[in-house]
Design a protein around this motif. Structure first.
Motif: not given
Length: 577
Positions: A24-32, A42-46, A66-73
């Motif tokens: 998720i990297q569109d700079g907006g809000t995803t509600t799904d 892998i889930l990444t929010v950036k 073995s799932v990875s969830v990453t939230v960037e700054s």
């Protein structure tokens, strides 16, 4: 067939959950809701993006291994209930440099997982209204092998920052320097863990309402408090829990006092003595080094008398005075528990000839600054008699002096009993000392030989917090060799060099009874701290400015077996008074 297609369309329309890896990297809000049900997904929010769900929907629902969830700054995962949920999975990895938050229940729920790792980096925030990171399951399979590493902020408004209820849960929690874990709950500790767990703190763990900070709910768990880490709130374990261990690793000489509830084993990893009222320790500092300071004071006195006797104005009418300054450093020794300190002093020595002796006055003030948040400022005044060629004592060069030193101490104590996690403890006390010495002056190439004996008495000592002792008596005996070498001597100026080899040993009873928060203990210094070999050298220069007066300077240095290096200088003026 047409009806089946329509049914599938409506199922897809009203259940917009995404599966598989996603960024998720569109700079907006995803509600799904993001469903991660396959192994290795892998889930990444950036890119300042937000994943936010409402009602009871979990934002990131993890059921695969073995799932990875990453939230960037700058990015966020948020929900009303659970932001990141993993149940009965293995090797879940959550890495946060942004924000993971839940307004209702839990930010990260890892119930019944195996070997999950949660890393909250510096600048990252994980928060919730209830239990922020939940590491337990209410029944059935326990959470095992969880690792939590925090360099950012993990906070809970109610409940615990890290919450585990079942005694069978295992977790390793490391709060690094700069990391903060806080809660505001009078019924739950900031951190709750189960069996065979480890909590290591170099940052800050605080219960803002003064309840428990860390509580163990399983057997054989260990808490390690490191560096200058802060803990606010009682350290405890539940009823019937055994094998609990509290380790301190704050450095040699650091003072601390922790309020403990439960039967813990204590260990100081730096070797400091732990007083088992709750868990307290104090660097002896000024008490431990009294004998050393006495020794350096006697060396200063001997050097002063030596400069006076080598002066061309020795035994002339009129007094002689000098100003001096010294910078001394002693390095830490973890084997003997010698505390590191710097000593800076300024002083004046005065001498006035009498009929068969010399009257001595000495004034000194200085700062003894220890490495572990402890400082002593002092002022000393001493007086005495110097008798050259004492015919009542084998014609030896002798002296005797006595004095009083006024001292003000201030140390910082690490403690979980106040909201700041540290408290300043002050002291005001007096030390009385007496020194006597004798020297045989030899001619030619044979060095002079002498001895000095010193004794110091401190009747009482009380700090404003935790620490006190009574009637500290310290004795020293030094034997030394010294010699002078005249380099230049004429009508206008004089230059000579001097060296001295000093062997010192403490004498008398060296045990000190003291107390930390009312609990009595006995301190006995390491044998290496009671003995010292020092080598000093100096260069003395004087110049006549008038017929019966002169000015001069002296430079000197000292090395000792106590890892001590001292450098100093004198400026003197022969004056009539």
């Amino acid at each position: 067939m047409k009806s089946l297609i329509i049914l599938l369309f409506f199922i897809f329309l009203f259940n917009p959950a995404y599966a598989d890896s996603n960024t998720i990297q569109d700079g907006g809000t995803t509600t799904d809701q993001q469903n991660l049900d396959g192994d290795g997904e892998i889930l990444t929010v950036k890119s300042n993006s937000t994943l936010a769900t409402g009602a009871t929907t979990k934002a990131a629902n993890v059921t695969g291994d073995s799932v990875s969830v990453t939230v960037e700054s700058g990015s966020t995962i948020s929900a009303n209930t659970v932001a990141v949920f993993g149940d009965t999975t293995s090797d879940l990895t959550v890495t946060n440099s942004g924000t993971i938050t839940a307004s209702g229940t839990t930010a990260i729920d890892a119930k019944a997982t195996t070997d999950a790792t949660i890393t909250n980096n510096s600048g990252g925030t994980i928060s919730s209204n209830r239990n922020t990171i939940r590491i337990s399951k209410t029944g059935g399979t326990n959470t095992t092998g969880m690792t939590i590493i925090n360099s950012g902020k993990i906070t809970a408004t109610n409940g615990s920052a890290i919450f585990g209820t079942a005694a069978g849960n295992t977790a390793t929690i490391t709060n690094k320097a700069g990391g903060e874990m806080t809660n505001s709950d009078s019924d739950n500790a900031t951190i709750r863990v189960g069996v065979n767990s480890n909590v290591t703190n170099s940052g800050s763990i605080k219960n803002d309402v003064g309840y428990d900070s860390i509580k163990l709910y399983g057997n054989n768990s260990t808490i390690t408090l490191k560096d200058g880490g802060i803990v606010v709130g009682k350290i405890a374990h539940g009823a019937g829990i055994t094998g609990s261990t509290l380790k301190m690793n704050h450095g040699v000489g650091q003072a601390y006092y922790y309020d403990i509830d439960g039967d813990f084993s204590f260990e100081d990893l730096d070797g400091n003595q732990v007083v088992k009222g709750s868990a307290g320790s104090v660097g002896q500092g000024g008490s431990e080094t009294i004998d050393e300071i006495l020794s350096y004071k006697s060396i200063n006195l001997r050097n002063f008398l030596n400069r006076y006797e080598n002066s061309n104005l020795f035994n002339h009418k009129g007094g002689w005075g000098e100003l001096y300054s010294t910078l001394l450093n002693r390095s830490e020794d973890s084997n003997s528990l010698a505390m590191e300190y710097n000593l800076i002093n300024l002083g004046a020595n005065l001498i006035y000839p009498l009929e068969n002796s010399n009257f001595i006055m000495m004034f000194e003030g200085g700062i003894q600054d220890f490495a572990k948040d402890y400082r002593i400022t002092y002022q000393n005044i001493s007086g005495g008699i110097h008798i050259p060629d004492n015919d009542k004592f084998f014609n030896l060069d002798t002296f005797i002096t006595g004095g009083v030193t006024l001292k003000d101490g201030k140390r910082t104590v690490l403690t979980n009993t106040v909201t700041s996690g540290t408290v300043d403890s002050d002291s005001n006390f007096q030390t009385y000392d007496i020194q006597l010495g004798a020297k045989k002056n030899n001619l030619n190439i044979i060095p002079d030989i002498g001895f000095t004996s010193s004794m110091s008495i401190t009747p009482t000592y009380d700090e404003s917090k935790f620490y006190s002792w009574r009637n500290r008596v310290v004795g020293n005996l030094s034997i030394y060799l010294s010699d002078d070498y005249l380099i230049r001597d004429d009508k206008e100026e004089k230059l000579n060099l001097n060296w001295a080899l000093d062997l010192r040993s403490a004498i008398g009873d060296d045990e000190q009874i003291y107390s930390v928060n009312g609990t009595t203990a006995t301190y006995k210094p390491d044998n290496d701290l009671k003995r010292e070999i020092s080598l000093s050298a100096s260069m003395n220069y004087e110049k006549y400015i008038f017929e019966n007066s002169k000015i001069g300077v002296a430079y000197y240095g000292l090395l000792s077996s106590q890892n001590t290096l001292s450098l100093g200088g004198n400026a003197f003026y022969k004056m009539n008074f």
